[in-house]
Design an enzyme around this catalytic site. Structure first.
Site, short mmCIF file in Angstrom:
data_model
loop_
_atom_site.label_atom_id
_atom_site.label_comp_id
_atom_site.label_asym_id
_atom_site.label_seq_id
_atom_site.Cartn_x
_atom_site.Cartn_y
_atom_site.Cartn_z
N GLN A 78 -24.95 59.00 23.30
CA GLN A 78 -25.05 60.28 22.60
C GLN A 78 -24.53 61.39 23.51
O GLN A 78 -24.71 61.31 24.74
CB GLN A 78 -26.50 60.55 22.22
CG GLN A 78 -27.05 59.56 21.19
CD GLN A 78 -28.55 59.66 21.05
OE1 GLN A 78 -29.09 60.75 20.93
NE2 GLN A 78 -29.23 58.52 21.09
N1 GTP Z 1 -20.64 45.08 11.80
C1 GTP Z 1 -20.86 45.23 13.09
N2 GTP Z 1 -21.79 46.09 13.50
C2 GTP Z 1 -22.01 46.20 14.84
C3 GTP Z 1 -21.29 45.45 15.79
N3 GTP Z 1 -21.73 45.79 17.02
C4 GTP Z 1 -22.69 46.72 16.84
N4 GTP Z 1 -22.85 46.96 15.54
C5 GTP Z 1 -23.81 47.89 14.92
O1 GTP Z 1 -23.55 49.21 15.36
C6 GTP Z 1 -24.75 49.96 15.43
C7 GTP Z 1 -24.90 50.59 16.82
O2 GTP Z 1 -25.03 49.55 17.79
P1 GTP Z 1 -25.65 49.80 19.23
O3 GTP Z 1 -25.44 48.56 20.00
O4 GTP Z 1 -27.02 50.33 19.16
O5 GTP Z 1 -24.68 50.95 19.75
P2 GTP Z 1 -24.69 51.69 21.16
O6 GTP Z 1 -23.28 51.89 21.54
O7 GTP Z 1 -25.53 50.98 22.12
O8 GTP Z 1 -25.33 53.10 20.81
P3 GTP Z 1 -26.13 54.11 21.76
O9 GTP Z 1 -27.19 53.35 22.44
O10 GTP Z 1 -26.68 55.16 20.85
O11 GTP Z 1 -25.13 54.70 22.70
C8 GTP Z 1 -25.87 48.97 15.11
O12 GTP Z 1 -26.20 49.11 13.77
C9 GTP Z 1 -25.23 47.62 15.35
O13 GTP Z 1 -25.81 46.56 14.62
C10 GTP Z 1 -20.32 44.53 15.31
O14 GTP Z 1 -19.63 43.82 16.05
N5 GTP Z 1 -20.14 44.47 13.96
#
Ligand code: GTP
Ligand code: MG
Length: 420
Positions: A78
């Protein structure tokens, strides 16, 4: 010749731990990727996607891939959290930059955050794996399209690769990690970090940071949390020890005997020597010249984890001869040695009984300069905190007894052996 070289190569890299930062804007899928990495490379099953929440602090994952130890640091993406990223740049061997390939509306934000980190001098020479994530989604762009869109000049001078990935099912993950491990092993940055780590280890500030951590751990044993019922209901080990020794030598004109096993035994031997310096007739059980114990005497024993067969047996003999027994232990309520004790010196420290190796790693950590990471390995493992506490406690006991018995520094010094 090849096998000699290969052996050396393996030796160097089997010892190396690579730190890989997983960065990218929020919702790119960084934590999902981290959890998938755990599932793919370790026997720990990573969290399923529906249990992953937006990251606020730091998530850590340790895995072994291609004979190499990898530590992943996943930080929140974020915008308000991005300033924290640079705290980790200096120690990182490489970066995985995750982009949601199915969200073109967020490419601009993603690109400017990437540009910023590429310009940062603390990340100079760090190999970069750009992950075009969420390839399972219909709108996801290919790596070529993403690369064209990003069009980053800074990438030309840096070892980098684009990889099409689906963090949900793991597609493309192994290919990306294989590439990353190979370039990290050959990168000049890795060599620079290794040299700097060697220099740090040789510096006095590194030793001072280690010593501070050890002293803080020992000092915290003397001030356990006020919620600890066991420690609240007991007199301090210091007051019990001073009172027992004083009563034995002054009121009963008796002697002091000490017994313990392993390093606990060594600490008690050190105490025995210091009691001799105070003019007390003190003996180590097992020495050839140890006299028989009698009812006016005090046996000081230690059983950190609660009991040892030999300690229990020696306490039993002392008890049957009417002596008082002061037992130092971290397990006053459950240990077998406590049954023989007439007084308990409670030392609420970790011992072999509660050295929980399985839970000692992978917590959230803060790597501030000069501090030693608490998650790498326990600095004071097994019974080291207990034994370190014994040493410090005994110095305080001797100090207090010295005043109580009216022993001047000169008198104490005059009893030090001259046969050395
Ligand atoms: N369809 C799909 N959704 C994904 C994939 N990887 C992550 N997501 C989705 O994307 C959303 C965010 O995933 P996170 O892993 O929490 O993202 P992040 O980058 O860690 O986010 P922050 O912790 O806020 O920085 C979630 O709903 C996941 O399930 C993927 O390969 N395919
Ligand atoms: Mg996250």
């Amino acid at each position: 010749m090849f096998s000699l070289f290969y052996g050396l190569w393996k030796y160097v890299f089997s010892k190396t731990e690579f730190h890989v930062l997983i960065l990218g804007i929020d919702k790119a899928g960084k934590t999902t990727l981290l959890e998938k990495l755990k599932s793919l490379y370790s026997n720990v099953e990573g969290l399923p996607p529906d249990r992953i929440v937006p990251t606020v602090g730091l998530n850590i994952g340790r895995v072994e891939a291609s004979n190499t130890k990898l530590v992943f640091w996943d930080l929140g993406g974020q915008s308000g959290l991005r300033p924290i990223w640079e705290k980790y740049f200096e120690e990182a061997h490489a970066v995985i930059y995750v982009i949601d390939a199915a969200s073109p509306s967020r490419f601009e934000d993603s690109k400017s955050a990437l540009e910023k980190l590429l310009r940062h001098e603390d990340l100079q020479g760090a190999p970069l794996l750009i992950v075009a994530n969420k390839q399972d989604l219909a709108g996801a762009v290919s790596v070529d399209e993403l690369s064209r869109y990003l069009d980053l000049k800074e990438l030309d001078e840096r070892q980098h690769m684009f990889e099409a990935v689906c963090a949900h099912d793991g597609m493309g993950v192994k290919e990306g990690i294989d590439w990353l491990v190979e370039v990290m092993q050959r990168s000049k940055r890795t060599e620079r970090l290794r040299i700097r780590a060697d220099q740090d280890r040789n510096s006095s500030s590194y030793m001072s940071a280690m010593a501070t951590q050890i002293c803080n751990q020992i000092s915290s044993v003397f001030s356990p949390p006020s919620t600890s019922a066991t420690s609240n209901s007991r007199p301090s080990a210091l007051s019990v020890a001073v009172e027992e020794i004083k009563v034995a030598v002054v009121d009963r004109n008796g002697r002091v005997f000490v017994h313990g096993v392993g390093r606990e035994g060594l600490m008690l031997k050190a105490l025995c020597m210091r009691l001799s310096h105070l003019g007390i007739s003190a003996h180590c059980v097992g020495d050839m010249t140890t006299p028989p114990i009698s009812s006016s005497d005090l046996l000081i024993a230690s059983a950190g984890p609660g009991g040892f067969s030999t300690v229990d047996a020696i306490c039993g003999v002392a008890k049957s001869n009417g002596a008082r027994i002061l037992l130092f232990t971290a397990q006053p309520d459950s240990g077998s040695a406590a049954e023989y004790a007439t007084a308990i010196g409670f030392i609420p420290a970790q011992t072999m009984a509660n050295d929980d190796v399985a839970n000692s790693g992978d917590k959230e950590e803060e790597l501030s300069q000069g501090a030693v990471s608490s998650t790498r390995r326990n600095l004071l493992p097994m019974g080291s905190v207990y034994e370190g506490t014994m040493f410090v406690l005994f110095e305080i006991v001797v100090y207090e007894l010295g005043s109580l018995l009216g022993q001047s520094p000169d008198a104490i010094r005059s009893r030090h052996t001259n046969l050395e």
